[in-house]
Design a protein around this motif. Structure first.
Motif, PDB file in Angstrom:
ATOM      1  N   ALA A  34      12.009  13.491 -11.341  1.00 54.11           N
ATOM      2  CA  ALA A  34      12.178  12.337 -10.450  1.00 54.11           C
ATOM      3  C   ALA A  34      13.362  12.540  -9.517  1.00 54.11           C
ATOM      4  O   ALA A  34      13.292  12.221  -8.317  1.00 54.11           O
ATOM      5  CB  ALA A  34      12.363  11.071 -11.273  1.00 54.11           C
ATOM      6  N   GLN A  35      14.460  13.056 -10.054  1.00 55.07           N
ATOM      7  CA  GLN A  35      15.643  13.297  -9.224  1.00 55.07           C
ATOM      8  C   GLN A  35      15.387  14.382  -8.196  1.00 55.07           C
ATOM      9  O   GLN A  35      15.803  14.290  -7.042  1.00 55.07           O
ATOM     10  CB  GLN A  35      16.831  13.687 -10.122  1.00 55.07           C
ATOM     11  CG  GLN A  35      17.300  12.572 -11.047  1.00 55.07           C
ATOM     12  CD  GLN A  35      17.830  11.379 -10.287  1.00 55.07           C
ATOM     13  OE1 GLN A  35      18.523  11.524  -9.293  1.00 55.07           O
ATOM     14  NE2 GLN A  35      17.484  10.179 -10.753  1.00 55.07           N
ATOM     15  N   ALA A  36      14.702  15.443  -8.614  1.00 56.25           N
ATOM     16  CA  ALA A  36      14.444  16.559  -7.703  1.00 56.25           C
ATOM     17  C   ALA A  36      13.460  16.187  -6.604  1.00 56.25           C
ATOM     18  O   ALA A  36      13.582  16.635  -5.465  1.00 56.25           O
ATOM     19  CB  ALA A  36      13.923  17.758  -8.493  1.00 56.25           C
ATOM     20  N   SER A  37      12.468  15.346  -6.938  1.00 56.32           N
ATOM     21  CA  SER A  37      11.440  15.002  -5.951  1.00 56.32           C
ATOM     22  C   SER A  37      11.935  14.003  -4.916  1.00 56.32           C
ATOM     23  O   SER A  37      11.418  13.948  -3.798  1.00 56.32           O
ATOM     24  CB  SER A  37      10.213  14.424  -6.666  1.00 56.32           C
ATOM     25  OG  SER A  37      10.532  13.169  -7.259  1.00 56.32           O
ATOM     26  N   GLY A  38      12.939  13.197  -5.304  1.00 54.90           N
ATOM     27  CA  GLY A  38      13.425  12.172  -4.384  1.00 54.90           C
ATOM     28  C   GLY A  38      12.415  11.085  -4.104  1.00 54.90           C
ATOM     29  O   GLY A  38      12.468  10.416  -3.060  1.00 54.90           O
ATOM     30  N   GLY A  39      11.489  10.883  -5.020  1.00 55.47           N
ATOM     31  CA  GLY A  39      10.453   9.875  -4.823  1.00 55.47           C
ATOM     32  C   GLY A  39      11.007   8.454  -4.803  1.00 55.47           C
ATOM     33  O   GLY A  39      11.950   8.145  -5.525  1.00 55.47           O
ATOM     34  N   LYS A  40      10.446   7.621  -3.947  1.00 55.73           N
ATOM     35  CA  LYS A  40      10.825   6.207  -3.856  1.00 55.73           C
ATOM     36  C   LYS A  40       9.576   5.370  -3.681  1.00 55.73           C
ATOM     37  O   LYS A  40       8.589   5.818  -3.094  1.00 55.73           O
ATOM     38  CB  LYS A  40      11.773   5.965  -2.664  1.00 55.73           C
ATOM     39  CG  LYS A  40      13.153   6.593  -2.812  1.00 55.73           C
ATOM     40  CD  LYS A  40      14.027   6.237  -1.623  1.00 55.73           C
ATOM     41  CE  LYS A  40      15.425   6.831  -1.777  1.00 55.73           C
ATOM     42  NZ  LYS A  40      16.299   6.498  -0.613  1.00 55.73           N
ATOM     43  N   THR A  41       9.635   4.154  -4.214  1.00 50.80           N
ATOM     44  CA  THR A  41       8.518   3.246  -4.005  1.00 50.80           C
ATOM     45  C   THR A  41       8.418   2.883  -2.528  1.00 50.80           C
ATOM     46  O   THR A  41       9.402   2.906  -1.795  1.00 50.80           O
ATOM     47  CB  THR A  41       8.679   1.968  -4.844  1.00 50.80           C
ATOM     48  OG1 THR A  41       9.948   1.363  -4.550  1.00 50.80           O
ATOM     49  CG2 THR A  41       8.608   2.293  -6.323  1.00 50.80           C
ATOM     50  N   ASN A  42       7.211   2.543  -2.119  1.00 57.14           N
ATOM     51  CA  ASN A  42       6.928   2.340  -0.703  1.00 57.14           C
ATOM     52  C   ASN A  42       5.979   1.159  -0.559  1.00 57.14           C
ATOM     53  O   ASN A  42       4.881   1.169  -1.120  1.00 57.14           O
ATOM     54  CB  ASN A  42       6.282   3.623  -0.137  1.00 57.14           C
ATOM     55  CG  ASN A  42       6.088   3.564   1.360  1.00 57.14           C
ATOM     56  OD1 ASN A  42       5.844   2.512   1.932  1.00 57.14           O
ATOM     57  ND2 ASN A  42       6.179   4.712   2.004  1.00 57.14           N
ATOM     58  N   ASP A  43       6.413   0.143   0.175  1.00 54.05           N
ATOM     59  CA  ASP A  43       5.599  -1.061   0.320  1.00 54.05           C
ATOM     60  C   ASP A  43       4.773  -1.073   1.609  1.00 54.05           C
ATOM     61  O   ASP A  43       4.441  -2.131   2.136  1.00 54.05           O
ATOM     62  CB  ASP A  43       6.496  -2.304   0.259  1.00 54.05           C
ATOM     63  CG  ASP A  43       7.056  -2.531  -1.139  1.00 54.05           C
ATOM     64  OD1 ASP A  43       6.331  -2.240  -2.104  1.00 54.05           O
ATOM     65  OD2 ASP A  43       8.204  -2.976  -1.264  1.00 54.05           O
ATOM     66  N   ASP A  44       4.428   0.116   2.105  1.00 54.43           N
ATOM     67  CA  ASP A  44       3.582   0.222   3.288  1.00 54.43           C
ATOM     68  C   ASP A  44       2.121   0.195   2.832  1.00 54.43           C
ATOM     69  O   ASP A  44       1.514   1.217   2.550  1.00 54.43           O
ATOM     70  CB  ASP A  44       3.886   1.515   4.036  1.00 54.43           C
ATOM     71  CG  ASP A  44       3.094   1.639   5.325  1.00 54.43           C
ATOM     72  OD1 ASP A  44       2.598   0.610   5.817  1.00 54.43           O
ATOM     73  OD2 ASP A  44       2.969   2.774   5.833  1.00 54.43           O
ATOM     74  N   PHE A  45       1.538  -0.994   2.740  1.00 55.57           N
ATOM     75  CA  PHE A  45       0.203  -1.142   2.180  1.00 55.57           C
ATOM     76  C   PHE A  45      -0.863  -0.860   3.236  1.00 55.57           C
ATOM     77  O   PHE A  45      -0.698  -1.169   4.407  1.00 55.57           O
ATOM     78  CB  PHE A  45      -0.010  -2.563   1.652  1.00 55.57           C
ATOM     79  CG  PHE A  45       1.017  -3.003   0.644  1.00 55.57           C
ATOM     80  CD1 PHE A  45       1.451  -4.307   0.628  1.00 55.57           C
ATOM     81  CD2 PHE A  45       1.537  -2.113  -0.272  1.00 55.57           C
ATOM     82  CE1 PHE A  45       2.397  -4.727  -0.293  1.00 55.57           C
ATOM     83  CE2 PHE A  45       2.473  -2.517  -1.199  1.00 55.57           C
ATOM     84  CZ  PHE A  45       2.909  -3.833  -1.206  1.00 55.57           C
ATOM     85  N   THR A  46      -1.949  -0.283   2.804  1.00 57.20           N
ATOM     86  CA  THR A  46      -3.139  -0.153   3.645  1.00 57.20           C
ATOM     87  C   THR A  46      -4.290  -0.856   2.932  1.00 57.20           C
ATOM     88  O   THR A  46      -4.416  -0.777   1.712  1.00 57.20           O
ATOM     89  CB  THR A  46      -3.510   1.323   3.888  1.00 57.20           C
ATOM     90  OG1 THR A  46      -3.749   1.962   2.623  1.00 57.20           O
ATOM     91  CG2 THR A  46      -2.382   2.049   4.613  1.00 57.20           C
ATOM     92  N   ILE A  47      -5.104  -1.535   3.715  1.00 51.41           N
ATOM     93  CA  ILE A  47      -6.224  -2.297   3.154  1.00 51.41           C
ATOM     94  C   ILE A  47      -7.498  -1.789   3.823  1.00 51.41           C
ATOM     95  O   ILE A  47      -7.952  -2.361   4.822  1.00 51.41           O
ATOM     96  CB  ILE A  47      -6.061  -3.811   3.383  1.00 51.41           C
ATOM     97  CG1 ILE A  47      -4.630  -4.253   3.085  1.00 51.41           C
ATOM     98  CG2 ILE A  47      -7.065  -4.579   2.543  1.00 51.41           C
ATOM     99  CD1 ILE A  47      -4.215  -4.074   1.645  1.00 51.41           C
ATOM    100  N   PRO A  48      -8.064  -0.680   3.345  1.00 48.74           N
ATOM    101  CA  PRO A  48      -9.237  -0.081   4.000  1.00 48.74           C
ATOM    102  C   PRO A  48     -10.384  -1.076   4.125  1.00 48.74           C
ATOM    103  O   PRO A  48     -10.623  -1.902   3.244  1.00 48.74           O
ATOM    104  CB  PRO A  48      -9.609   1.067   3.052  1.00 48.74           C
ATOM    105  CG  PRO A  48      -8.365   1.361   2.284  1.00 48.74           C
ATOM    106  CD  PRO A  48      -7.653   0.064   2.145  1.00 48.74           C
ATOM    107  N   GLY A  49     -11.066  -0.994   5.256  1.00 48.44           N
ATOM    108  CA  GLY A  49     -12.253  -1.809   5.448  1.00 48.44           C
ATOM    109  C   GLY A  49     -12.012  -3.168   6.051  1.00 48.44           C
ATOM    110  O   GLY A  49     -12.971  -3.889   6.325  1.00 48.44           O
ATOM    111  N   THR A  50     -10.750  -3.541   6.274  1.00 46.28           N
ATOM    112  CA  THR A  50     -10.472  -4.843   6.873  1.00 46.28           C
ATOM    113  C   THR A  50     -10.232  -4.677   8.363  1.00 46.28           C
ATOM    114  O   THR A  50      -9.821  -3.615   8.840  1.00 46.28           O
ATOM    115  CB  THR A  50      -9.239  -5.500   6.230  1.00 46.28           C
ATOM    116  OG1 THR A  50      -8.083  -4.677   6.471  1.00 46.28           O
ATOM    117  CG2 THR A  50      -9.429  -5.657   4.731  1.00 46.28           C
ATOM    118  N   GLU A  51     -10.469  -5.741   9.110  1.00 43.68           N
ATOM    119  CA  GLU A  51     -10.278  -5.668  10.561  1.00 43.68           C
ATOM    120  C   GLU A  51      -8.815  -5.468  10.927  1.00 43.68           C
ATOM    121  O   GLU A  51      -8.500  -4.733  11.873  1.00 43.68           O
ATOM    122  CB  GLU A  51     -10.815  -6.934  11.220  1.00 43.68           C
ATOM    123  CG  GLU A  51     -10.686  -6.918  12.734  1.00 43.68           C
ATOM    124  CD  GLU A  51     -11.476  -8.010  13.416  1.00 43.68           C
ATOM    125  OE1 GLU A  51     -11.064  -8.426  14.520  1.00 43.68           O
ATOM    126  OE2 GLU A  51     -12.499  -8.447  12.855  1.00 43.68           O
TER     127      GLU A  51
END
Length: 737
Positions: free
Chosen positions: A34-51
């Protein structure tokens, strides 16, 4: 199954140093990764199929400068000062000029350019467009915006922020809820067991499992989009399920020790008997969580899979690490710790429960429920139905600034904007116009939009490559039903709006996206319920070898789910908990009902398995169905009560945060667990089983012939032990290592 679990626990007990080393190595490896990857949560949501998502995709491809995050800076003067005063104008203009030079800022529109100054002259709005998506905007750049506003504040002008990204928008994750929950869990376990060693082991093993899981999720976040709520839900379930699963096995082990078994005899037997129930309980939770994939919304899919991974690790911990740790503890878990207040009492209760299980308070409750089964059943169902009534008024939406605490900058900005311009300026719609041949096409569409009822302002923003962008300000707020009606009206009447121009419009923006999410989630609920309940029905039918137990379990879950949702609506939507919990009444979070269905169904199946498996165990011994209900409920009541209180406490602890979403999730889960454990599983279920009696266990003969028996109650295992078959197979009682 019980035999395999017995062998697994026997191995873990004998090779406890190896098992402990493997789990510690896994935790360390997960932390390092986890420390090496530098991963962080991300609240950039995509909602496929919606207008709304389609509109966002077109912007990203054709107008990338407007596809990033947006910030609204709200200025407010007080007393006799006005935004248009030379002194205020100079300091605001200078500050916004500095914002233009901040990296990732693509454009800044001042109040003096867009004319967004209130009639009172004391509130103004400035729009900041970022070149990056909201989650990709660097904190250093947001800090630079905040620093640029310092001279404005120093001049006595109030500055607040709103939008998809703004200084301070990221929710700070606090460890306080977890710590509070762990402390409460430790106290409950001390009261239950009266021994430090016994109280600490389920918590220790659960923490190791949670650390391993969360660090793994963090590492995965470096390559996948994982919402911050996913880690919160995974943490909640990892801690609560991990402690509960350990508690059920440890309780059986401790009773064995108090009845004279050696640790080497007791640990494998406890895992082989109680462990079977733990496996089926965990599988129902995992099935329910993985069922979120059928919804078709990526962030809910990831949330479900992350939580399912957390529960799976908790299960593996309970079946392997816990037996190893119990091997190190030896007889210590059966030695009572004399602590002031409850140590001596806990010792007396525990010894009495081991020596005479029918003398406990749980046994007395079971006798009461069986004796007065009909009025108990009627009263319990009536209580749940009354609590469920508010759920009929549920309104779904996603949190806006209006739901934030009054001290939050987004809430202040929301209130100032509403005061100065109207609620609609907090939830603009973005109209993407495709197939634009000339500026006249955009003007025609904008003019038509301005005539639509419910629209107060229409502003063309940009045009490029045959695509133009128009901002529409509705009269109502972002979570108002009138705004949803406006979005549907614009979409339904798009042919009138386009009116032969050859263009095609898409209605998007954050507000439209939230409306689309709520609609998609509502539409997915029936399909999700059918899939999850169907799979769990099959699993529970296999476990208990009768269809009546799963049917009863599912009906009980629906009652507790409806009651918990009704309580949530009353507290958070109607505002009954406004002062008690420090909340602002708002819509029910659109994704809450579906994750409640997944998680509460899984957890309710936990308690169903633990209670009913003990009843079945008693029934297989003597064949008296009603007496089995009395004894089985009495034997499981104490440990189910402790487990439910621990889970309840962990969920409640998450209510003491500033995030209204986390508060609502914590309350809903806590209410669901409490109602399901105490009202349904320890009250209604025994009452129904006492009424139906032996008919509950009926199954056709072909079921015995074709469906293997998992031996969830451990009867076959105990028979094999009595006959010495496991010993002859090389599984002895000696402790090694």
């Amino acid at each position: 199954m019980s035999t395999y679990l017995y062998r697994l626990a026997h191995f873990a007990f004998r090779r406890r140093r190896l098992v402990l080393a493997v789990w510690l190595a896994a935790a360390v490896a997960a932390i390092a990764l986890a420390q090496a990857s530098g991963g962080k949560t991300n609240d950039d949501f995509t909602i496929p199929g919606t207008e709304a998502q389609n509109a966002s995709d077109v912007l990203s491809a054709k107008l990338p400068a407007f596809s990033g995050g947006q910030s609204t800076i709200v200025f407010a003067t007080h007393g006799g000062a006005r935004i248009a005063d030379p002194r205020s104008r100079a300091v605001i203009a200078t500050a916004l000029g500095r914002v233009r030079s901040v990296p990732q800022v693509s454009s800044v529109v001042t109040p003096y350019q867009n004319g967004l100054i209130s009639k009172s002259g004391q509130i103004a709005l400035s729009q900041v467009q970022w070149s990056a998506k909201a989650p990709d905007v660097k904190d250093a750049n947001l800090d630079a915006v905040k620093a640029a506003m310092q001279p404005v504040r120093a001049a006595g002008i109030q500055v607040e922020y709103n939008g998809s990204v703004y200084p301070g928008w990221r929710t700070e994750v606090s460890e306080a809820p977890e710590l509070v929950g762990l402390v409460i869990a430790f106290v409950i376990l001390m009261i239950t067991f009266g021994a430090l060693a016994a109280a600490g082991m389920p918590i220790l093993s659960a923490v190791i499992g949670v650390v391993t899981t969360l660090m793994g999720i963090t590492a995965v976040a470096s390559v996948l989009t994982i919402a911050s709520a996913s880690t919160t839900v995974a943490l909640m379930l990892g801690l609560s399920c991990g402690i509960d699963y350990g508690l059920f096995i440890l309780s059986r082990h401790r009773t064995n020790l108090l009845n004279g078994m050696t640790p080497a005899q007791s640990v494998p037997l406890a895992v082989g008997t109680a462990g079977s129930s733990v496996v089926f309980a965990a599988l129902t939770v995992v099935i329910a969580l993985c069922g979120l994939t059928v919804v078709g919304i990526p962030f809910l899919t990831v949330m479900g899979l992350a939580a399912a991974a957390s529960v799976s690790v908790a299960l593996l911990i309970a079946l392997t690490l816990l037996p190893a740790v119990l091997g190190f503890a030896g007889q210590k878990v059966a030695r009572f710790t004399r602590l002031p207040g409850f140590g001596a009492h806990a010792e007396r209760v525990a010894r009495r429960a081991a020596a005479d299980p029918q003398s406990t308070a749980g046994a007395a409750w079971a006798r009461f429920v069986v004796r007065d089964r009909v009025p108990v059943l009627i009263g319990g169902v009536a209580l749940l139905v009354v609590l469920a009534v508010p759920a009929l008024s549920i309104t779904l939406g996603l949190p806006s600034g209006a739901s934030k605490p009054t001290s939050d900058t987004q809430r202040k900005a929301y209130d100032l904007t509403t005061e100065g311009f109207g609620a609609g300026f907090n939830g603009a719609l973005l109209i993407v116009v495709q197939g634009v041949d000339s500026p006249a096409d955009t003007r025609h569409v904008a003019g038509t939009l301005a005539k639509v009822p419910g629209v107060v302002q229409v502003t063309p923003l940009a045009a490029q490559g045959g695509v133009s962008l128009i901002r529409v300000i509705p009269r109502s707020g972002p979570n108002d039903t009138a705004t949803a009606d406006l979005v549907h009206r614009l979409r339904d009447e798009r042919s009138v709006i386009e009116d032969g121009t050859g263009t095609h419009i898409l209605v998007g923006g954050t507000t439209a996206s939230n409306i689309d999410v709520s609609a998609k989630l509502s539409g997915a609920l029936p399909e999700f319920l059918i899939v999850v309940v169907g799979l769990a029905f099959v699993l529970l039918t296999f476990a208990f070898r009768t269809i009546l137990v799963p049917i009863k379990s599912i009906l009980g879950f629906l009652l507790s789910m409806a009651a918990a949702l009704g309580a949530q609506v009353a507290i958070f939507q109607w505002g009954w908990g406004r002062h008690l919990f420090g909340i602002t009444p708002s819509e029910t979070i659109s994704f809450l009902p579906i994750i409640m269905l997944a998680i509460i169904f899984g957890l309710s199946s936990d308690y169903e398995v633990f209670v009913v498996s003990r009843i079945k165990e008693e029934y297989t011994k003597h064949g008296d169905a009603r007496e089995a209900v009395r004894r089985g409920t009495g034997l499981s009541a104490r440990v189910v009560t402790a487990a439910a209180l621990i889970m309840f406490s962990i969920f409640v602890a998450f209510m003491f945060t500033d995030d209204p979403t986390i508060k609502a999730i914590g309350f809903s889960f806590a209410a669901g667990v409490a109602l399901d454990a105490f009202v349904v599983r320890l009250t209604l279920v025994p009452a129904v089983m006492a009424i139906v009696r032996a008919r509950l266990w009926y199954h056709p003969q072909w079921f015995d012939r074709h469906i293997p028996d998992p031996d969830i109650e451990g009867q076959r295992l105990e028979r094999q032990l009595a006959e010495g078959r496991l010993a002859r197979a090389g599984v002895g009682d000696e402790a090694d290592g």
